[in-house]
Design a protein around this motif. Structure first.
Motif, PDB file in Angstrom:
ATOM      1  N   ASP A  51       0.825  -1.194   0.000  1.00 45.08           N
ATOM      2  CA  ASP A  51       0.000   0.000   0.000  1.00 45.08           C
ATOM      3  C   ASP A  51       0.866   1.253   0.000  1.00 45.08           C
ATOM      4  O   ASP A  51       2.103   1.176   0.026  1.00 45.08           O
ATOM      5  N   LEU A  52       0.219   2.412  -0.012  1.00 42.89           N
ATOM      6  CA  LEU A  52       0.954   3.677  -0.096  1.00 42.89           C
ATOM      7  C   LEU A  52       1.841   3.887   1.124  1.00 42.89           C
ATOM      8  O   LEU A  52       2.960   4.399   1.008  1.00 42.89           O
ATOM      9  N   ARG A  53       1.355   3.500   2.286  1.00 38.64           N
ATOM     10  CA  ARG A  53       2.181   3.638   3.490  1.00 38.64           C
ATOM     11  C   ARG A  53       3.505   2.907   3.322  1.00 38.64           C
ATOM     12  O   ARG A  53       4.580   3.436   3.644  1.00 38.64           O
ATOM     13  N   ALA A  54       3.462   1.702   2.783  1.00 37.21           N
ATOM     14  CA  ALA A  54       4.668   0.891   2.642  1.00 37.21           C
ATOM     15  C   ALA A  54       5.622   1.476   1.598  1.00 37.21           C
ATOM     16  O   ALA A  54       6.844   1.488   1.805  1.00 37.21           O
ATOM     17  N   THR A  55       5.086   1.963   0.478  1.00 35.72           N
ATOM     18  CA  THR A  55       5.975   2.482  -0.568  1.00 35.72           C
ATOM     19  C   THR A  55       6.591   3.820  -0.164  1.00 35.72           C
ATOM     20  O   THR A  55       7.751   4.104  -0.485  1.00 35.72           O
ATOM     21  N   LEU A  56       5.833   4.648   0.564  1.00 38.74           N
ATOM     22  CA  LEU A  56       6.399   5.898   1.064  1.00 38.74           C
ATOM     23  C   LEU A  56       7.457   5.625   2.129  1.00 38.74           C
ATOM     24  O   LEU A  56       8.527   6.252   2.154  1.00 38.74           O
ATOM     25  N   THR A  57       7.179   4.681   3.023  1.00 41.46           N
ATOM     26  CA  THR A  57       8.140   4.332   4.062  1.00 41.46           C
ATOM     27  C   THR A  57       9.435   3.814   3.450  1.00 41.46           C
ATOM     28  O   THR A  57      10.534   4.143   3.926  1.00 41.46           O
ATOM     29  N   ALA A  58       9.331   3.039   2.387  1.00 36.42           N
ATOM     30  CA  ALA A  58      10.528   2.521   1.719  1.00 36.42           C
ATOM     31  C   ALA A  58      11.387   3.654   1.171  1.00 36.42           C
ATOM     32  O   ALA A  58      12.624   3.599   1.227  1.00 36.42           O
ATOM     33  N   ALA A  59      10.756   4.696   0.634  1.00 32.07           N
ATOM     34  CA  ALA A  59      11.510   5.844   0.132  1.00 32.07           C
ATOM     35  C   ALA A  59      12.228   6.558   1.271  1.00 32.07           C
ATOM     36  O   ALA A  59      13.399   6.940   1.152  1.00 32.07           O
ATOM     37  N   VAL A  60      11.535   6.746   2.397  1.00 31.42           N
ATOM     38  CA  VAL A  60      12.141   7.438   3.537  1.00 31.42           C
ATOM     39  C   VAL A  60      13.302   6.625   4.099  1.00 31.42           C
ATOM     40  O   VAL A  60      14.343   7.184   4.495  1.00 31.42           O
ATOM     41  N   GLU A  61      13.169   5.324   4.118  1.00 31.14           N
ATOM     42  CA  GLU A  61      14.220   4.474   4.677  1.00 31.14           C
ATOM     43  C   GLU A  61      15.505   4.518   3.857  1.00 31.14           C
ATOM     44  O   GLU A  61      16.561   4.098   4.334  1.00 31.14           O
ATOM     45  N   SER A  62      15.433   5.041   2.635  1.00 32.24           N
ATOM     46  CA  SER A  62      16.645   5.181   1.822  1.00 32.24           C
ATOM     47  C   SER A  62      17.421   6.451   2.150  1.00 32.24           C
ATOM     48  O   SER A  62      18.514   6.680   1.614  1.00 32.24           O
ATOM     49  N   LEU A  63      16.887   7.287   3.041  1.00 33.84           N
ATOM     50  CA  LEU A  63      17.556   8.529   3.438  1.00 33.84           C
ATOM     51  C   LEU A  63      18.585   8.238   4.530  1.00 33.84           C
ATOM     52  O   LEU A  63      18.235   8.057   5.698  1.00 33.84           O
ATOM     53  N   SER A  64      19.837   8.214   4.183  1.00 34.61           N
ATOM     54  CA  SER A  64      20.879   7.923   5.173  1.00 34.61           C
ATOM     55  C   SER A  64      20.997   9.028   6.210  1.00 34.61           C
ATOM     56  O   SER A  64      21.350   8.774   7.372  1.00 34.61           O
ATOM     57  N   GLU A  65      20.692  10.280   5.838  1.00 34.30           N
ATOM     58  CA  GLU A  65      20.847  11.402   6.757  1.00 34.30           C
ATOM     59  C   GLU A  65      19.748  11.471   7.819  1.00 34.30           C
ATOM     60  O   GLU A  65      19.868  12.215   8.795  1.00 34.30           O
ATOM     61  N   LEU A  66      18.680  10.691   7.643  1.00 37.24           N
ATOM     62  CA  LEU A  66      17.598  10.723   8.619  1.00 37.24           C
ATOM     63  C   LEU A  66      17.911   9.868   9.843  1.00 37.24           C
ATOM     64  O   LEU A  66      17.459  10.180  10.950  1.00 37.24           O
ATOM     65  N   ARG A  67      18.701   8.823   9.663  1.00 31.77           N
ATOM     66  CA  ARG A  67      18.973   7.899  10.769  1.00 31.77           C
ATOM     67  C   ARG A  67      19.667   8.610  11.917  1.00 31.77           C
ATOM     68  O   ARG A  67      20.713   9.220  11.748  1.00 31.77           O
ATOM     69  N   GLY A  68      19.044   8.510  13.085  1.00 35.05           N
ATOM     70  CA  GLY A  68      19.579   9.173  14.259  1.00 35.05           C
ATOM     71  C   GLY A  68      19.133  10.616  14.402  1.00 35.05           C
ATOM     72  O   GLY A  68      19.423  11.258  15.422  1.00 35.05           O
ATOM     73  N   ASN A  69      18.440  11.142  13.384  1.00 38.71           N
ATOM     74  CA  ASN A  69      17.975  12.534  13.411  1.00 38.71           C
ATOM     75  C   ASN A  69      16.452  12.636  13.402  1.00 38.71           C
ATOM     76  O   ASN A  69      15.907  13.707  13.133  1.00 38.71           O
ATOM     77  N   GLU A  70      15.779  11.537  13.690  1.00 37.29           N
ATOM     78  CA  GLU A  70      14.319  11.541  13.661  1.00 37.29           C
ATOM     79  C   GLU A  70      13.736  12.602  14.596  1.00 37.29           C
ATOM     80  O   GLU A  70      12.711  13.213  14.266  1.00 37.29           O
ATOM     81  N   HIS A  71      14.379  12.836  15.728  1.00 31.77           N
ATOM     82  CA  HIS A  71      13.873  13.801  16.702  1.00 31.77           C
ATOM     83  C   HIS A  71      13.957  15.238  16.208  1.00 31.77           C
ATOM     84  O   HIS A  71      13.306  16.130  16.753  1.00 31.77           O
ATOM     85  N   ARG A  72      14.745  15.477  15.154  1.00 35.08           N
ATOM     86  CA  ARG A  72      14.906  16.830  14.610  1.00 35.08           C
ATOM     87  C   ARG A  72      13.831  17.184  13.587  1.00 35.08           C
ATOM     88  O   ARG A  72      13.710  18.348  13.192  1.00 35.08           O
TER      89      ARG A  72
END
Length: 309
Positions: A51-72
């Motif tokens: 579903d759309l939730r899964a495909t959008l989440t997959a795109a976000v998970e490819s962002l290396s700069e987001l890991r560890g910065n979710e709180h920002r």
């Protein structure tokens, strides 16, 4: 100054031939011939099992700069092409935020610019972050949709729709991928245009001229000339349209990144961001290069943004 901290994308594994899509919507043979012969469309990526939730989440998970910065992450913006992107009762944006663990994010959707809404989302994200005044805050822009309705399969006389998605992490400043100029124009007389009806011949006539004008406007806003652009990252409608637009701009077609048109088709608001990822991988964007993202949404909104890599 607004900057893209990271850009990622997700391309589903299943490749669907344009001929199969045209057959599914009972398109005339002439249209399939046009898609293949003149528009350069061969296949699109689809993901019927997710579903759309899964495909959008997959795109976000490819962002290396987001890991560890979710709180920002202060804002999460879902840039939508159409006002309804899922069946009733589904809440993809809330589900994505929960799955990714974004405890401090204000999440909302953005519409009305159709397939140009993704560029609007980046510009708005930068404005919101600047107004907040927190140099460490980030915004996440999500793009791409599902072809959950038969009317979304194709845009007559234009393109075939795919389900690839993209995500963009926006910062209020940075040394790379800085937004230098943004321009947009809406021709409201085409507000009722929507598949599967045929596009207004007047829109087809104006399309390339208005797109060229908006690209010039974005370059002017950035204080540069169109000839200074090293690369254009387009919306992937078709090759022929960009050939005509390049003639109006007096730049070579080779300066437009067209590699994805045959294999992804048009992916709603996600195209320029998907092209950003692939242009980087192909070595088409070098440090210091000026480049432009462009998109056109039915309705009709034309948008362009100039950035420095």
């Amino acid at each position: 100054m607004t900057a893209l901290l990271d850009v990622g994308c997700h391309l589903p594994e299943l490749s669907v031939d344009v001929g199969d899509i045209c057959a599914a919507v009972d398109a005339p043979p002439r249209l399939l011939w046009t898609f293949r012969r003149f528009y350069g469309l061969e296949s699109v990526r689809r993901d019927p099992e997710r579903d759309l939730r899964a495909t959008l989440t997959a795109a976000v998970e490819s962002l290396s700069e987001l890991r560890g910065n979710e709180h920002r992450v202060r804002y999460v913006i879902l840039a939508r092409t159409v006002t309804t992107v899922t069946p009733a009762g589904e809440h993809p944006l809330e589900d994505v935020c929960a799955a990714l663990g974004l405890p401090n994010a204000v999440a909302f959707t953005l519409t009305q610019h159709a397939c140009a809404t993704g560029l609007l989302g980046v510009d708005l994200a930068g404005q919101l972050l600047a107004a907040d005044g927190d140099p460490d805050a980030l915004a996440l822009v999500l793009t791409g949709e599902k072809v959950f309705n038969p009317t979304l399969q194709i845009i007559p006389e234009s393109t075939v729709m795919g389900e690839s998605t993209a995500a963009c992490l926006v910062a209020p400043g940075g040394d790379r991928d800085r937004l230098l100029g943004y321009a947009t124009r809406t021709l409201g007389r085409y507000a009722e245009q929507f598949p599967p009806q045929a596009l207004d011949p007047r829109f087809l006539k104006e399309h390339n001229e208005v797109l060229a004008d908006v690209i010039r406007d974005a370059a002017t806003a950035a204080g540069v000339g169109v000839e200074d652009l090293a690369l254009i990252l387009p919306h992937n409608v078709n090759r022929l349209s960009w050939s005509w637009t390049c003639q109006l701009l007096d730049i070579p077609l080779e300066r437009v990144f067209l590699d994805n048109i045959p294999v992804t088709g048009h992916c709603f608001t996600a195209d320029p961001f998907i092209n950003h990822v692939h242009a980087r991988r192909a070595g088409r964007l070098r440090p210091g290069d000026l480049y432009l993202m462009a998109a056109v949404g039915l309705g009709a909104t034309f948008s362009a943004a100039v950035l420095r890599h």
